[in-house]
Scaffold this active site. Structure first.
Site, PDB file in Angstrom:
ATOM      1  N   CYS A   1       4.471  -8.533  -4.894  1.00  0.00           N
ATOM      2  CA  CYS A   1       3.388  -7.535  -4.846  1.00  0.00           C
ATOM      3  C   CYS A   1       3.778  -6.224  -5.512  1.00  0.00           C
ATOM      4  O   CYS A   1       2.932  -5.515  -6.039  1.00  0.00           O
ATOM      5  CB  CYS A   1       2.979  -7.275  -3.403  1.00  0.00           C
ATOM      6  SG  CYS A   1       4.364  -6.800  -2.372  1.00  0.00           S
TER       7      CYS A   1
ATOM      8  N   GLY B   1      -1.918  -9.355   1.830  1.00  0.00           N
ATOM      9  CA  GLY B   1      -2.619 -10.234   0.896  1.00  0.00           C
ATOM     10  C   GLY B   1      -3.389  -9.436  -0.132  1.00  0.00           C
ATOM     11  O   GLY B   1      -3.075  -8.280  -0.409  1.00  0.00           O
ATOM     12  N   SER B   2      -4.419 -10.068  -0.668  1.00  0.00           N
ATOM     13  CA  SER B   2      -5.155  -9.457  -1.787  1.00  0.00           C
ATOM     14  C   SER B   2      -6.141  -8.403  -1.291  1.00  0.00           C
ATOM     15  O   SER B   2      -6.626  -8.485  -0.154  1.00  0.00           O
ATOM     16  CB  SER B   2      -5.913 -10.550  -2.528  1.00  0.00           C
ATOM     17  OG  SER B   2      -6.804 -11.181  -1.625  1.00  0.00           O
TER      18      SER B   2
ATOM     19  N   GLU C   1      -1.670  -4.497   3.914  1.00  0.00           N
ATOM     20  CA  GLU C   1      -0.652  -4.444   2.865  1.00  0.00           C
ATOM     21  C   GLU C   1      -1.191  -5.241   1.696  1.00  0.00           C
ATOM     22  O   GLU C   1      -1.150  -6.478   1.695  1.00  0.00           O
ATOM     23  CB  GLU C   1       0.671  -5.057   3.377  1.00  0.00           C
ATOM     24  CG  GLU C   1       1.339  -4.254   4.482  1.00  0.00           C
ATOM     25  CD  GLU C   1       2.079  -3.026   3.956  1.00  0.00           C
ATOM     26  OE1 GLU C   1       2.380  -2.947   2.744  1.00  0.00           O
ATOM     27  OE2 GLU C   1       2.351  -2.123   4.770  1.00  0.00           O
TER      28      GLU C   1
HETATM   29  P1  NAD Z   1      -4.773 -13.796  -0.119  1.00  0.00           P
HETATM   30  O1  NAD Z   1      -5.510 -12.554   0.160  1.00  0.00           O
HETATM   31  O2  NAD Z   1      -5.428 -14.840  -0.904  1.00  0.00           O
HETATM   32  O3  NAD Z   1      -4.301 -14.488   1.234  1.00  0.00           O
HETATM   33  C1  NAD Z   1      -3.595 -13.793   2.233  1.00  0.00           C
HETATM   34  C2  NAD Z   1      -3.865 -14.434   3.574  1.00  0.00           C
HETATM   35  O4  NAD Z   1      -5.248 -14.332   3.875  1.00  0.00           O
HETATM   36  C3  NAD Z   1      -3.510 -15.909   3.683  1.00  0.00           C
HETATM   37  O5  NAD Z   1      -2.874 -16.146   4.920  1.00  0.00           O
HETATM   38  C4  NAD Z   1      -4.847 -16.599   3.603  1.00  0.00           C
HETATM   39  O6  NAD Z   1      -4.903 -17.802   4.333  1.00  0.00           O
HETATM   40  C5  NAD Z   1      -5.783 -15.589   4.233  1.00  0.00           C
HETATM   41  N1  NAD Z   1      -7.144 -15.673   3.709  1.00  0.00           N
HETATM   42  C6  NAD Z   1      -7.519 -16.073   2.468  1.00  0.00           C
HETATM   43  N2  NAD Z   1      -8.867 -15.996   2.340  1.00  0.00           N
HETATM   44  C7  NAD Z   1      -9.337 -15.535   3.523  1.00  0.00           C
HETATM   45  C8  NAD Z   1     -10.632 -15.234   4.017  1.00  0.00           C
HETATM   46  N3  NAD Z   1     -11.706 -15.409   3.249  1.00  0.00           N
HETATM   47  N4  NAD Z   1     -10.748 -14.767   5.259  1.00  0.00           N
HETATM   48  C9  NAD Z   1      -9.671 -14.580   6.041  1.00  0.00           C
HETATM   49  N5  NAD Z   1      -8.412 -14.851   5.633  1.00  0.00           N
HETATM   50  C10 NAD Z   1      -8.240 -15.337   4.395  1.00  0.00           C
HETATM   51  O7  NAD Z   1      -3.418 -13.302  -0.807  1.00  0.00           O
HETATM   52  P2  NAD Z   1      -2.245 -14.179  -1.379  1.00  0.00           P
HETATM   53  O8  NAD Z   1      -2.744 -14.924  -2.589  1.00  0.00           O
HETATM   54  O9  NAD Z   1      -1.569 -14.939  -0.311  1.00  0.00           O
HETATM   55  O10 NAD Z   1      -1.237 -13.047  -1.865  1.00  0.00           O
HETATM   56  C11 NAD Z   1      -1.380 -12.391  -3.075  1.00  0.00           C
HETATM   57  C12 NAD Z   1      -1.875 -10.979  -2.912  1.00  0.00           C
HETATM   58  O11 NAD Z   1      -1.218 -10.352  -1.836  1.00  0.00           O
HETATM   59  C13 NAD Z   1      -1.598 -10.105  -4.108  1.00  0.00           C
HETATM   60  O12 NAD Z   1      -2.683  -9.231  -4.315  1.00  0.00           O
HETATM   61  C14 NAD Z   1      -0.377  -9.324  -3.700  1.00  0.00           C
HETATM   62  O13 NAD Z   1      -0.184  -8.113  -4.373  1.00  0.00           O
HETATM   63  C15 NAD Z   1      -0.629  -9.110  -2.263  1.00  0.00           C
HETATM   64  N6  NAD Z   1       0.602  -8.902  -1.550  1.00  0.00           N
HETATM   65  C16 NAD Z   1       0.851  -7.703  -0.983  1.00  0.00           C
HETATM   66  C17 NAD Z   1       2.050  -7.477  -0.336  1.00  0.00           C
HETATM   67  C18 NAD Z   1       2.368  -6.174   0.332  1.00  0.00           C
HETATM   68  O14 NAD Z   1       3.336  -6.136   1.085  1.00  0.00           O
HETATM   69  N7  NAD Z   1       1.622  -5.112   0.100  1.00  0.00           N
HETATM   70  C19 NAD Z   1       2.985  -8.489  -0.262  1.00  0.00           C
HETATM   71  C20 NAD Z   1       2.694  -9.698  -0.851  1.00  0.00           C
HETATM   72  C21 NAD Z   1       1.501  -9.911  -1.484  1.00  0.00           C
END
Ligand code: NAD
Length: 458
Positions: free
Chosen positions: A246, A190-191, A212
């Site tokens: 990503c 995620g982010s 990641e």
């Molecule tokens: P996000 O961080 O918003 O969410 C990821 C996960 O975290 C989700 O399952 C969400 O429910 C959970 N989450 C959200 N807020 C949270 C909190 N406060 N506490 C605990 N868990 C929480 O990311 P996204 O919008 O789903 O994805 C986009 C980001 O992910 C981009 O920055 C992208 O580059 C990155 N990404 C990385 C990869 C990789 O393999 N490195 C792959 C895909 C996406």
């Protein structure tokens, strides 16, 4: 799911792990085969769910998600036994007579938190090495693609014992409750912002993490690039999944001498790819919040190409921005959508200097047939991984561990790297009893010290 049921579920996984059932290689392979069967038997349903979420076509779902999952499954099925085996390493003279070896063991109960952009690949991708390495798994997919999350929950419940592998759906609240539990491994995609929250929660219990994350992955196009190939591979890598990748090229640096030709070729390449949601060559943005976020990037740059959108249909056409500076809105955060800013440089050094002011990205792409330039860029910048004369394809080679560095992540997975991410390796020394040189034992003497120095060649 109520907090108490989450806690009960995790207690059950701990108990199951303690039975030692996951230590058996045949158990692990059986579970991997079950996952393979799930994906094959429910392929149509899985396609329908992802189409319902953001109109992702069968073609793109297969090529960018299922093909990679099947490859990972085949790889894990073929190699789990070898990866799990003890490996001999050399033994130093101080331990003569003896043998040294590395002995992998599963970490235990693992939590996998997925991102929304490739809902199958990023949820099940880490589950494969978790199972191969002998862990139990709680998977929390992203809540944004609702249909895929629900389907995954139902199918996993049908195919797996929840004490071994289960899916918990929900958003921030559920994630927060999960992070309060005791896990032996947390794997988060995620982010960077949420990555920090996960890292902090893990630190409380000293739980190992793989993070990641994302970032602004640059692409360099120099005057030594094969421009025909460049635009083909760049456009494909940028606009697949409507740019919601990503490792998508986030922005492009192009050398001034070829900038005009490059932009012309870039736009004609986009036209030739016939990007439209109706024909399956393109897909929707995940939700209107993201549409609004992306449209704001168009406000302080020149829309050189594209720019058309339909907010209700969550459509944004492949868009090229020019007259962009590092102060422009699109350069302040990861774009994560079908918008490609193009910046022009005269001196590669300056472009590299500017680029290295941003946090370390997940990827970097170099289009140039000049090896000096290839070295200059890949050695000057720090980034997770990347490609020369291509974009995003490095992710498809299981021999290349995939992960970020600095703000783009901690740790890596895919192939054996994934197995290692979910394992602990015990470093073992096995002594033989037939000989003992009593030099190290008291009473100490100058003579013993001389012998030790001689033996150790110190
Ligand atoms: P996000 O961080 O918003 O969410 C990821 C996960 O975290 C989700 O399952 C969400 O429910 C959970 N989450 C959200 N807020 C949270 C909190 N406060 N506490 C605990 N868990 C929480 O990311 P996204 O919008 O789903 O994805 C986009 C980001 O992910 C981009 O920055 C992208 O580059 C990155 N990404 C990385 C990869 C990789 O393999 N490195 C792959 C895909 C996406």
């Amino acid at each position: 799911m109520a907090n108490s049921s989450i806690a009960t579920l995790i207690t059950a996984q701990h108990a199951f792990f303690k039975t030692g059932a996951t230590r058996s290689i045949s158990f692990r392979k059986q579970q991997l085969k079950r996952l393979q069967q799930l994906l094959r038997a429910h392929e149509d349903q899985l396609y329908e769910a992802i189409y319902a979420d953001f109109k992702k076509s069968r073609f793109e779902t297969f090529t960018s998600e299922f093909a990679l999952l099947q490859q990972d499954l085949d790889d894990a099925l073929k190699n789990t036994k070898r990866w799990s085996a003890k490996t001999r390493v050399a033994t130093n003279i101080a331990n003569f007579p003896g043998k040294s070896y590395l002995q992998p063991e599963p970490l235990g109960v693992s939590l996998v938190i997925g991102a929304w952009n490739y809902p199958y690949l990023l949820s099940l991708g880490p589950v494969i090495p978790a199972i191969a390495a002998g862990n139990t798994v709680v998977l929390k997919p992203s809540e944004l693609p609702e249909a895929t999350a629900m389907l995954l929950q139902n199918l996993v419940a049908e195919y797996f014992d929840p004490e071994f592998f289960t899916v918990v759906t929900g958003g921030v609240e559920v994630s927060t409750t999960l992070l309060e539990q005791k896990f032996q491994k947390i794997f988060f995609t995620g982010s960077p912002r949420v990555g920090q929250i996960v890292y902090q929660a893990a630190a409380k219990q000293l739980t190992p993490v793989t993070l990641e994350l994302g970032g602004k992955s640059p692409t360099f196009v120099t005057k030594h690039a094969n421009l025909k190939r460049t635009v083909q591979r760049l456009v494909w890598g940028k606009f697949i999944n409507a740019g919601q990748t990503c490792i998508a090229p986030d922005y492009v640096w192009v050398e001034a001498a070829i900038a005009e030709t490059f932009l012309e070729l870039l736009t004609s390449q986009i036209r030739s790819m016939d990007y439209a949601i109706e024909n399956g060559n393109y897909m929707q943005i995940i939700n209107t919040d993201h549409v609004d976020r992306l449209l704001r990037y168009l406000e302080d740059a020149t829309v050189y190409f594209g720019g058309q959108y339909d907010r209700d249909e969550r459509f944004i056409a492949p868009t090229i921005l020019t007259d962009v500076t590092f102060e422009s809105r699109c350069m302040q955060e990861e774009i994560f959508g079908p918008i490609l800013p193009v910046l022009v440089y005269d001196d590669l050094k300056d472009a590299l200097e500017k680029t290295s002011q941003l946090p370390k990205p997940l990827s970097c792409y170099v289009f140039s047939e000049n090896t000096n330039e290839q070295h200059q860029i890949t050695e000057t910048l720090s980034f997770g991984g990347g490609a020369i004369n291509d974009t995003i394809m490095h992710i498809s080679n299981p021999e290349l561990p995939f992960g970020g560095v600095g703000k783009s992540g901690i740790g890596a997975y895919h192939g054996e790297a994934g197995f290692k991410a979910f394992s602990h390796t015990k470093s073992m020394l096995k002594r033989a009893n037939w000989l003992e040189l009593p030099l190290k034992y008291p009473p100490y003497s100058k003579r013993k010290l001389r012998w030790i120095k001689r033996l150790l060649k110190l």
